[in-house]
Design an enzyme around this catalytic site. Structure first.
Site, PDB file in Angstrom:
ATOM      1  N   SER A  27       2.641   2.842   5.793  1.00 24.24           N
ATOM      2  CA  SER A  27       1.410   3.594   5.580  1.00 24.24           C
ATOM      3  C   SER A  27       0.199   2.880   6.175  1.00 24.24           C
ATOM      4  CB  SER A  27       1.192   3.785   4.076  1.00 24.24           C
ATOM      5  OG  SER A  27      -0.026   4.442   3.841  1.00 24.24           O
ATOM      6  N   ASN A  75      -6.551  -7.272   7.620  1.00 28.91           N
ATOM      7  CA  ASN A  75      -7.254  -6.002   7.741  1.00 28.91           C
ATOM      8  C   ASN A  75      -7.943  -5.643   6.444  1.00 28.91           C
ATOM      9  OD1 ASN A  75      -6.261  -3.336   6.324  1.00 28.91           O
ATOM     10  ND2 ASN A  75      -4.442  -4.614   6.625  1.00 28.91           N
ATOM     11  N   ALA A  76      -9.016  -4.901   6.580  1.00 31.47           N
ATOM     12  CA  ALA A  76      -9.696  -4.326   5.419  1.00 31.47           C
ATOM     13  C   ALA A  76     -10.292  -2.994   5.873  1.00 31.47           C
ATOM     14  CB  ALA A  76     -10.768  -5.259   4.890  1.00 31.47           C
ATOM     15  N   ILE A  77      -9.439  -1.972   5.930  1.00 33.83           N
ATOM     16  CA  ILE A  77      -9.874  -0.654   6.412  1.00 33.83           C
ATOM     17  C   ILE A  77     -10.646   0.059   5.295  1.00 33.83           C
ATOM     18  CG2 ILE A  77      -9.111   1.518   7.491  1.00 33.83           C
ATOM     19  CD1 ILE A  77      -8.237  -0.947   9.106  1.00 33.83           C
ATOM     20  N   CYS A 136      -3.592  -1.257  -2.876  1.00 32.16           N
ATOM     21  CA  CYS A 136      -4.503  -1.521  -1.764  1.00 32.16           C
ATOM     22  C   CYS A 136      -5.449  -2.658  -2.143  1.00 32.16           C
ATOM     23  CB  CYS A 136      -5.318  -0.282  -1.403  1.00 32.16           C
ATOM     24  SG  CYS A 136      -6.522  -0.635  -0.096  1.00 32.16           S
ATOM     25  N   LYS A 171       4.550   1.559  -4.307  1.00 28.95           N
ATOM     26  CA  LYS A 171       4.341   0.376  -3.455  1.00 28.95           C
ATOM     27  C   LYS A 171       3.720  -0.745  -4.267  1.00 28.95           C
ATOM     28  CE  LYS A 171       2.839  -0.768   1.218  1.00 28.95           C
ATOM     29  NZ  LYS A 171       2.388  -0.148   2.473  1.00 28.95           N
ATOM     30  N   ILE A 197       6.653  -5.352   0.219  1.00 30.18           N
ATOM     31  CA  ILE A 197       5.398  -5.507  -0.501  1.00 30.18           C
ATOM     32  C   ILE A 197       4.249  -4.870   0.288  1.00 30.18           C
ATOM     33  CG2 ILE A 197       5.963  -7.680  -1.664  1.00 30.18           C
ATOM     34  CD1 ILE A 197       4.674  -9.180   0.671  1.00 30.18           C
ATOM     35  N   GLY A 223       2.028  -8.996   8.955  1.00 31.51           N
ATOM     36  CA  GLY A 223       2.624  -9.630  10.126  1.00 31.51           C
ATOM     37  C   GLY A 223       3.578 -10.751   9.751  1.00 31.51           C
TER      38      GLY A 223
END
Lengths: 315, 276
Positions: A27, A75-77, A136, A171, A197, A223
């Protein structure tokens, strides 16, 4: 007589959903699949897990939202999405012609959000299953709270379970003391599978500007850097529950995926690995078949949890 | 700057030549027929590197002719170091061509190109195509030092005017390229620019003062490069033709802009539509 070696079976079942390959696209990393269709035959992947949708539209975090770091990506979308109303009206209809199943991802800030968005999204035929994003790390504390508190994880899962019969994947966050305890509660609350995770919380600081690099200050690390963390999380969860685990965290190759399967994952998900190479999903599935064939296994199920003596098995 | 049908694909390009016009600038020539034939001015590719950070590297398409393209890069980290070491015969997987590119027709008949450093890479194809259709082109080109000003002669040989600026004054105007452009302004019809964000912001401000539009090709770290991850966004006026359709939030987030993806809706945006 020529004996033709059968191609090993790598299909996966999650509740009543059968995926022809064990490779889900994570996702937030794969759009709705359309973005990658020019580069990958989507018919060869297991499923696309859509970007998370919330009750209301969200503009997402300020930039920068991405920081490449050693062996990984921060990341921090911030759950940028058009909100469920617009999503149902303008986006979901386009998923009907995808050559692979499409799994909706639901994020929320209250138990009621999870129920409301899940019910509306799961009602659509284009959506094969629901993934509940209770983990999140990039929307303040509210986002991840659900995955970090067993009671809230249970409440969110029960709320979603009550409004849909479609397969429900929850999740989990690695940013907890005891992921197995959360997994047990979520299984008991009615989840059909667990995604293990989400990203690991992290930060990078620009020493010249003397400030955090991300607009949101902290972010989620993905990653190769997090793969050993994720493999251990799968190992621990596989000793605690009997529902299928979708292992994820830094998978780029078939050998990476095999670590998760041998730890107890029935399927795997590729997220950041698509950024390194969009061909990764195809290489991983081919590599899994090759590994199984070489060792004489007929099915991926034969090796799930094989490295994990405490693996409870999938029922 | 409309999003056209994609001709993008993954390809295994083969390095055919390499030159190093400055100590930290490398130009790699590659055989990549699909990209060479389909590239529009201002588009980019994602170069798939093997080690280090877990993203591919976005690079503007510098030259495109026949089956060959070239990519210009400055060595700044592990990924660009890996690319800089490629030799003729090596293979490099590329995804592209990607992004919208410049709408050359909207720039008029007398175009100012503004380049900062290796931002120059995204301006050669626009220069060639503008000149081929009879437009006048003047390149305003800034870099840190005289050594880092690469290929200015190539633009001049096409028939473009060229003015250069360096931070240290070792060649041309000493100071910002945008200052130089404003000082030397030749009554251009529009600006097309590529370079670091501060230079692009200054270009946008100069364009406002000069009363012309500026098309800016934004540089940003991409993760996917194909519009999937929403990591490379920029605030864009809701009224922009390029703005993704996005409803206003019921509460809290009622703003006049939306976040547009630099890799998908861009990388080229009109300066007067950016709200950064």
């Amino acid at each position: 007589m020529v004996i033709k070696a059968a191609v090993p079976d790598v299909s996966v079942r999650i509740a009543d959903l059968t995926l022809r390959a064990p490779t889900l696209m994570g996702s937030g990393c794969y759009g709705s699949g359309e973005e990658y269709a020019p580069f990958v035959d989507l018919a060869q992947i297991g499923a696309v897990v859509l970007k998370s949708v919330t009750r209301l539209p969200r503009l997402g975090n300020e930039t920068p939202r991405l920081v490449p770091v050693a062996a990984g990506l921060l990341n921090a979308i911030g759950l940028q999405n058009p909100g469920i109303d617009s999503y149902l009206a303008n986006d979901v209809g386009k998923f009907a012609d995808r050559p692979c199943p499409v799994i909706g991802s639901v994020a929320g800030f209250s138990v009621d959000d999870y129920a409301y968005v899940t019910e509306r999204l799961a009602a659509r035929d284009e959506i094969a299953a629901i993934e509940l994003n209770i983990s999140c790390p990039n929307v303040g504390h509210e986002g991840e709270t659900f995955a970090c508190d067993p009671h809230l994880a249970e409440q969110a899962t029960k709320a979603a379970r009550a409004v849909t019969k479609k397969p429900l994947i929850v999740k989990l966050s690695p940013n907890v003391t005891d992921i197995a305890a959360i997994a047990r509660v979520v299984e008991a609350a009615g989840a059909d599978a667990l995604a293990v995770i989400n990203t690991v919380r992290g930060m990078s600081i620009d020493v010249d500007r003397q400030k955090p690099r991300l607009g949101n200050q902290s972010g989620g690390l993905s990653g190769a850097a997090i793969r050993p963390i994720a493999v251990l999380a799968v190992w621990e969860v596989a000793r605690a529950v009997r529902i299928p685990i979708v292992g994820q965290g830094g998978i780029e190759t078939a050998r990476d995926a095999l670590e998760f399967v041998l730890a107890g994952a029935s399927a795997i998900s590729i997220g950041t690995g698509n950024f390194t190479d969009p061909r990764a999903p195809i290489h991983v599935a081919d590599g899994l078949r090759e590994y199984l064939a070489k060792r004489g296994y007929s099915s991926l199920c034969d090796i799930v949890g094989r490295a994990n003596p405490g693996f409870l098995g999938v029922s | 700057m409309s999003a056209l049908e994609t001709s993008a694909a993954v390809c295994e390009a083969v390095v055919c030549d390499r030159r190093q016009p400055a100590s930290d600038v490398v130009i790699i020539g590659l055989s990549a027929p699909n990209i060479a034939r389909n590239a529009r001015p201002g588009q980019f590719v994602m170069a798939i590197t093997q080690g280090g950070e877990r993203v591919a590297t976005a690079l503007g398409i510098y030259e495109a002719q026949g089956d060959r393209i070239s990519l210009m890069l400055v060595v700044v980290g592990p990924r660009t170091r890996e690319l800089a070491l490629l030799e003729p015969g090596d293979r490099l997987a590329l995804v592209g061509p990607l992004g919208n590119g410049f709408d050359l027709g909207a720039l008029g008949e007398d175009v100012a190109l503004v380049a900062g450093g290796v931002g120059l890479a995204s301006l050669l194809l626009p220069a060639q195509q503008l000149i081929a259709r009879g437009a006048r082109v003047h390149l305003y080109y800034g870099a840190r030092t005289a050594e880092a000003l690469v290929d200015a002669e190539l633009f001049a040989s096409l028939g473009a005017g060229v003015s250069v600026a360096t931070d240290d004054g070792s060649r041309g105007h000493r100071g910002y390229v945008t200052e130089m452009m404003e000082r030397e302004w030749r009554g251009h019809s529009a600006i097309a620019a590529c370079g670091p964000s501060p230079m692009l912001r200054a270009t946008g401000a100069a364009a406002r003062t000069l009363g012309v539009r500026a098309a800016l090709s934004l540089e940003e770290t991409f993760a996917c490069g194909v519009g999937a991850c929403w990591g490379c966004v920029v605030p864009l006026a809701r009224s922009s033709a390029q703005a993704p359709k996005f409803p206003e939030a019921a509460r809290g987030e009622r703003r006049e802009y939306v976040h547009a993806r630099i890799c998908k809706e861009g990388p080229v945006f009109w300066a007067d539509e950016l709200q950064w």
